[in-house]
Write a protein that holds these residues in place. Structure first.
Motif, PDB file in Angstrom:
ATOM      1  N   TRP A   1      38.105  45.421  53.450  1.00 31.84           N
ATOM      2  CA  TRP A   1      39.518  45.378  53.058  1.00 31.84           C
ATOM      3  C   TRP A   1      39.658  45.308  51.540  1.00 31.84           C
ATOM      4  O   TRP A   1      40.476  46.011  50.955  1.00 31.84           O
ATOM      5  CB  TRP A   1      40.208  44.176  53.714  1.00 31.84           C
ATOM      6  CG  TRP A   1      41.638  44.021  53.307  1.00 31.84           C
ATOM      7  CD1 TRP A   1      42.695  44.760  53.744  1.00 31.84           C
ATOM      8  CD2 TRP A   1      42.159  43.084  52.373  1.00 31.84           C
ATOM      9  NE1 TRP A   1      43.848  44.318  53.132  1.00 31.84           N
ATOM     10  CE2 TRP A   1      43.544  43.295  52.289  1.00 31.84           C
ATOM     11  CE3 TRP A   1      41.581  42.079  51.599  1.00 31.84           C
ATOM     12  CZ2 TRP A   1      44.366  42.538  51.462  1.00 31.84           C
ATOM     13  CZ3 TRP A   1      42.398  41.324  50.779  1.00 31.84           C
ATOM     14  CH2 TRP A   1      43.770  41.558  50.715  1.00 31.84           C
ATOM     15  N   LYS A   2      38.845  44.465  50.887  1.00 32.27           N
ATOM     16  CA  LYS A   2      38.893  44.343  49.430  1.00 32.27           C
ATOM     17  C   LYS A   2      38.520  45.652  48.748  1.00 32.27           C
ATOM     18  O   LYS A   2      39.039  45.961  47.674  1.00 32.27           O
ATOM     19  CB  LYS A   2      37.943  43.243  48.940  1.00 32.27           C
ATOM     20  CG  LYS A   2      38.380  41.842  49.247  1.00 32.27           C
ATOM     21  CD  LYS A   2      37.299  40.878  48.760  1.00 32.27           C
ATOM     22  CE  LYS A   2      37.492  39.472  49.220  1.00 32.27           C
ATOM     23  NZ  LYS A   2      36.376  38.600  48.785  1.00 32.27           N
ATOM     24  N   LEU A   3      37.606  46.422  49.348  1.00 33.92           N
ATOM     25  CA  LEU A   3      37.167  47.667  48.723  1.00 33.92           C
ATOM     26  C   LEU A   3      38.150  48.820  48.916  1.00 33.92           C
ATOM     27  O   LEU A   3      38.325  49.635  48.018  1.00 33.92           O
ATOM     28  CB  LEU A   3      35.795  48.088  49.267  1.00 33.92           C
ATOM     29  CG  LEU A   3      34.592  47.316  48.769  1.00 33.92           C
ATOM     30  CD1 LEU A   3      33.326  47.834  49.427  1.00 33.92           C
ATOM     31  CD2 LEU A   3      34.468  47.390  47.252  1.00 33.92           C
ATOM     32  N   VAL A   4      38.772  48.912  50.090  1.00 30.93           N
ATOM     33  CA  VAL A   4      39.605  50.086  50.369  1.00 30.93           C
ATOM     34  C   VAL A   4      41.079  49.890  50.046  1.00 30.93           C
ATOM     35  O   VAL A   4      41.811  50.869  49.923  1.00 30.93           O
ATOM     36  CB  VAL A   4      39.459  50.568  51.836  1.00 30.93           C
ATOM     37  CG1 VAL A   4      38.014  50.920  52.146  1.00 30.93           C
ATOM     38  CG2 VAL A   4      39.989  49.543  52.817  1.00 30.93           C
ATOM     39  N   THR A   5      41.519  48.647  49.896  1.00 33.88           N
ATOM     40  CA  THR A   5      42.916  48.382  49.586  1.00 33.88           C
ATOM     41  C   THR A   5      43.103  48.446  48.072  1.00 33.88           C
ATOM     42  O   THR A   5      42.294  47.900  47.328  1.00 33.88           O
ATOM     43  CB  THR A   5      43.318  46.983  50.098  1.00 33.88           C
ATOM     44  OG1 THR A   5      43.012  46.910  51.488  1.00 33.88           O
ATOM     45  CG2 THR A   5      44.792  46.714  49.899  1.00 33.88           C
TER      46      THR A   5
ATOM     47  N   GLN B   1      47.715  45.719  45.762  1.00 33.59           N
ATOM     48  CA  GLN B   1      48.051  45.109  47.043  1.00 33.59           C
ATOM     49  C   GLN B   1      47.195  43.878  47.325  1.00 33.59           C
ATOM     50  O   GLN B   1      47.675  42.895  47.881  1.00 33.59           O
ATOM     51  CB  GLN B   1      47.904  46.111  48.181  1.00 33.59           C
ATOM     52  CG  GLN B   1      48.994  47.162  48.194  1.00 33.59           C
ATOM     53  CD  GLN B   1      48.812  48.137  49.338  1.00 33.59           C
ATOM     54  OE1 GLN B   1      47.687  48.459  49.715  1.00 33.59           O
ATOM     55  NE2 GLN B   1      49.918  48.615  49.876  1.00 33.59           N
ATOM     56  N   VAL B   2      45.939  43.930  46.944  1.00 34.85           N
ATOM     57  CA  VAL B   2      45.070  42.767  47.128  1.00 34.85           C
ATOM     58  C   VAL B   2      45.587  41.614  46.272  1.00 34.85           C
ATOM     59  O   VAL B   2      45.542  40.456  46.685  1.00 34.85           O
ATOM     60  CB  VAL B   2      43.600  43.099  46.776  1.00 34.85           C
ATOM     61  CG1 VAL B   2      42.716  41.865  46.896  1.00 34.85           C
ATOM     62  CG2 VAL B   2      43.070  44.212  47.662  1.00 34.85           C
ATOM     63  N   ALA B   3      46.117  41.941  45.091  1.00 34.00           N
ATOM     64  CA  ALA B   3      46.633  40.918  44.180  1.00 34.00           C
ATOM     65  C   ALA B   3      47.815  40.167  44.785  1.00 34.00           C
ATOM     66  O   ALA B   3      48.119  39.052  44.373  1.00 34.00           O
ATOM     67  CB  ALA B   3      47.025  41.541  42.846  1.00 34.00           C
ATOM     68  N   GLU B   4      48.475  40.756  45.771  1.00 38.37           N
ATOM     69  CA  GLU B   4      49.553  40.036  46.455  1.00 38.37           C
ATOM     70  C   GLU B   4      48.983  38.873  47.270  1.00 38.37           C
ATOM     71  O   GLU B   4      49.637  37.851  47.440  1.00 38.37           O
ATOM     72  CB  GLU B   4      50.335  40.983  47.369  1.00 38.37           C
ATOM     73  CG  GLU B   4      51.123  42.037  46.613  1.00 38.37           C
ATOM     74  CD  GLU B   4      51.768  43.065  47.526  1.00 38.37           C
ATOM     75  OE1 GLU B   4      51.839  42.839  48.756  1.00 38.37           O
ATOM     76  OE2 GLU B   4      52.199  44.104  47.004  1.00 38.37           O
ATOM     77  N   ALA B   5      47.774  39.035  47.780  1.00 41.76           N
ATOM     78  CA  ALA B   5      47.121  37.970  48.544  1.00 41.76           C
ATOM     79  C   ALA B   5      46.285  37.062  47.646  1.00 41.76           C
ATOM     80  O   ALA B   5      46.224  35.855  47.854  1.00 41.76           O
ATOM     81  CB  ALA B   5      46.239  38.573  49.633  1.00 41.76           C
TER      82      ALA B   5
ATOM     83  N   LEU C   1      35.437  41.555  39.548  1.00 40.72           N
ATOM     84  CA  LEU C   1      35.012  40.420  40.359  1.00 40.72           C
ATOM     85  C   LEU C   1      35.418  40.639  41.813  1.00 40.72           C
ATOM     86  O   LEU C   1      34.652  40.329  42.728  1.00 40.72           O
ATOM     87  CB  LEU C   1      35.620  39.119  39.829  1.00 40.72           C
ATOM     88  CG  LEU C   1      35.270  37.853  40.610  1.00 40.72           C
ATOM     89  CD1 LEU C   1      33.759  37.599  40.593  1.00 40.72           C
ATOM     90  CD2 LEU C   1      36.021  36.654  40.054  1.00 40.72           C
ATOM     91  N   LEU C   2      36.586  41.194  42.022  1.00 38.57           N
ATOM     92  CA  LEU C   2      37.046  41.504  43.378  1.00 38.57           C
ATOM     93  C   LEU C   2      36.066  42.432  44.085  1.00 38.57           C
ATOM     94  O   LEU C   2      35.661  42.182  45.218  1.00 38.57           O
ATOM     95  CB  LEU C   2      38.436  42.141  43.333  1.00 38.57           C
ATOM     96  CG  LEU C   2      38.966  42.652  44.664  1.00 38.57           C
ATOM     97  CD1 LEU C   2      39.365  41.491  45.554  1.00 38.57           C
ATOM     98  CD2 LEU C   2      40.130  43.597  44.439  1.00 38.57           C
ATOM     99  N   HIS C   3      35.675  43.494  43.402  1.00 41.32           N
ATOM    100  CA  HIS C   3      34.762  44.460  44.012  1.00 41.32           C
ATOM    101  C   HIS C   3      33.360  43.882  44.194  1.00 41.32           C
ATOM    102  O   HIS C   3      32.685  44.173  45.197  1.00 41.32           O
ATOM    103  CB  HIS C   3      34.746  45.760  43.207  1.00 41.32           C
ATOM    104  CG  HIS C   3      36.063  46.468  43.265  1.00 41.32           C
ATOM    105  ND1 HIS C   3      36.753  46.834  42.138  1.00 41.32           N
ATOM    106  CD2 HIS C   3      36.832  46.849  44.311  1.00 41.32           C
ATOM    107  CE1 HIS C   3      37.885  47.414  42.495  1.00 41.32           C
ATOM    108  NE2 HIS C   3      37.957  47.424  43.811  1.00 41.32           N
TER     109      HIS C   3
END
Length: 141
Positions: A37-41, A45-49, A59-61
Motif C-alpha cells: 500500500w505504501k509503495l503503490v499509493t 494520499q499516504v500523507a493523509e494517514a 523514508l516512506l518507501h
C-alpha cells in the motif's frame, strides 16, 4: 514413550503451534499488505494517514520495502522449511523496525500512533521466541 517423541519431532506443540502459525500469517499479511500500500499509493494520499510521509517520502518507501521483506521473512522460511531459522531473524528485524517506529513517533509527538507498532512488535517477539525456543521448524531433509 520414545515413539511418541519421534512422532512429534518436527511438529509444533498443539496450541502453541497454532498460535505461532497464526502470528506468522497475521504479521505477513499485515506487513506485506501495508508495504505494498505504501509503495503503490501516491505519497499525497499516504500523507493523509501518516503526516510525516509527505515530508519524508524516501523514508516512506524504505519502510515499505522493509515491511514487505519482513512480512515474507517471518513466514516463507517456515512454510518452505528452507532455512527456517531465517524466520526468527526476520521476526527480530521486525521488532527492531517497530521499535524504531515507536521512537520516531514519540520523538515527533505522535505517541498515539504507537499502539499498532507495539502490537506488531509483540507478535514478532512471540514468533522469534516460539520458533527459536519452543517450536522450531526443522529444515527440509
Amino acid at each position: 514413550m520414545e515413539t511418541l517423541r519421534r512422532s512429534r519431532a518436527g511438529r509444533s506443540p498443539g496450541g502453541l503451534g497454532i498460535g505461532l502459525w497464526s502470528a506468522q500469517g497475521l504479521l505477513a499479511l499485515t506487513l506485506v499488505g501495508g508495504g505494498l500500500w505504501k509503495l503503490v499509493t501516491p505519497v499525497e494520499q499516504v500523507a493523509e494517514a501518516f503526516a510525516w510521509a509527505g515530508e519524508l517520502p524516501d523514508l516512506l518507501h524504505a519502510t515499505a520495502v522493509l515491511d514487505i521483506l519482513g512480512g515474507f521473512g517471518v513466514l516463507l522460511p517456515s512454510l518452505t522449511r528452507v532455512r527456517p531459522g531465517l524466520a526468527v531473524l526476520a521476526a527480530l528485524g521486525v521488532v527492531a523496525q517497530m521499535a524504531s517506529a515507536i521512537v520516531f513517533h514519540v520523538a515527533r509527538g505522535e505517541g498515539a500512533d504507537t499502539g499498532f507498532d507495539v502490537v506488531l512488535a509483540a507478535l514478532a517477539l512471540f514468533v522469534a521466541w516460539g520458533r527459536h525456543r519452543k517450536a522450531p521448524i526443522p529444515p527440509r531433509g
